[in-house]
Enzyme design. Structure first.
Site, short mmCIF file in Angstrom:
data_model
loop_
_atom_site.label_atom_id
_atom_site.label_comp_id
_atom_site.label_asym_id
_atom_site.label_seq_id
_atom_site.Cartn_x
_atom_site.Cartn_y
_atom_site.Cartn_z
N CYS A 46 3.59 -12.74 27.95
CA CYS A 46 3.88 -11.54 28.72
C CYS A 46 2.64 -11.19 29.55
O CYS A 46 2.12 -12.04 30.26
CB CYS A 46 4.32 -10.42 27.77
SG CYS A 46 4.79 -8.85 28.51
N ASP A 73 14.03 -13.32 35.03
CA ASP A 73 12.98 -12.37 34.67
C ASP A 73 12.61 -11.57 35.92
O ASP A 73 12.07 -12.12 36.88
CB ASP A 73 11.77 -13.14 34.14
CG ASP A 73 10.67 -12.24 33.59
OD1 ASP A 73 10.71 -11.03 33.87
OD2 ASP A 73 9.79 -12.76 32.89
N HIS A 75 12.81 -12.50 29.09
CA HIS A 75 11.40 -12.14 29.03
C HIS A 75 11.05 -11.71 27.60
O HIS A 75 11.74 -10.89 27.01
CB HIS A 75 11.12 -10.98 29.99
CG HIS A 75 9.68 -10.57 30.03
ND1 HIS A 75 8.75 -11.21 30.82
CD2 HIS A 75 9.02 -9.60 29.36
CE1 HIS A 75 7.57 -10.64 30.63
NE2 HIS A 75 7.71 -9.65 29.75
#
Length: 251
Positions: free
Chosen positions: A131, A186, A218
């Site tokens: 992330c 995403d 995601h």
């Protein structure tokens, strides 16, 4: 296998971190694990220990240490999708505070901490990031290309933006190898943004692989969230260990 908590002195205070290392004296090649937005927690320790089991010393720093020692969020309801909005309202200011300069300075402190240890093999390290950690891992290798041999970014977001300091604009300094495992559909890393990133990497002559994990959302590697995808996560492990085995082999 040993996992302990350590403190790292930085220019802005003290960063708490977890350190996972194999049994034995070493020295071991070192890997930095850059956390996702939810911060240090048991899932990240599990992941660090899986990497350590391959013969690596793994340091997982608390990237939000300026806000206090971990945990700084209530993650007891992390698995509930309807709680994410309220949690991100707390998290976003901390993400935005991690500017390129801050990431560069903090990474230097993490690298210095590792270099000073007798059980760490001299030379460059690798980073795996998730992330926002994937985005900051890219910033780290751009800032310290001679000290980082490889970076893997998984479901990294906002790697391509319109900002003058967008991460994709700094790839020309990179001498190591990169891997990107993008989440499918995403919104923080769209197909158009992936294409822009790949063009920048191609133009800079950077060695890299960039792959979209079809059907994976995601955050797909995080088993303590609703985004978890077991098949995509196993694919991520295969890609990560392939990169580490080639660029930073344990022996």
């Amino acid at each position: 296998m040993q996992t302990t908590t350590v403190d790292i002195s930085t220019g802005d205070g003290v960063a708490d971190a977890s350190l996972s290392r194999p049994d034995g004296d070493g020295p071991f090649p070192a890997v930095l694990l850059f956390m996702d937005a939810f911060g240090p927690r048991p899932r990240l320790v599990e992941m660090a220990e899986r990497i350590a089991a391959r013969g690596y010393l793994v340091l997982t720093p608390h990237l939000f240490y300026r806000a206090g020692r971990a945990p700084i969020f209530d993650l007891s309801r992390l698995a509930e999708p309807d709680q994410r909005g309220a949690l991100f309202a707390q998290i976003m200011p901390l993400i935005e505070a991690l500017t390129p300069d801050v990431v560069s300075r903090d990474t230097a402190a993490y690298l210095d901490f590792l270099a000073a240890r007798d059980d760490v093999r001299p030379g460059p390290v690798a980073i795996t990031g998730y992330c926002m950690g994937g985005t900051n891992a890219l910033r780290a290798i751009e800032a310290h290309p001679d000290r980082i041999a490889a970076v893997a970014s998984f479901h990294g977001g906002r790697i391509v933006t319109d900002a003058p300091d967008s991460p994709h604009r700094g790839v020309g300094s990179i001498t190591g190898e990169l891997y990107f495992g993008h989440a499918d559909a995403d919104q923080s890393m769209t197909p158009e943004q992936i294409a822009t990133l790949e063009k920048a990497l191609d133009n800079a002559g950077v060695r890299y692989r960039s792959e979209v994990y079809e059907g994976a959302h995601h955050g797909f590697t995080m088993a303590d969230t609703p985004m978890y995808d077991e098949q995509a996560t196993e694919r991520h492990w295969a890609a990560l260990f392939d990169l580490l085995d080639r660029t930073l082999p344990p022996s």
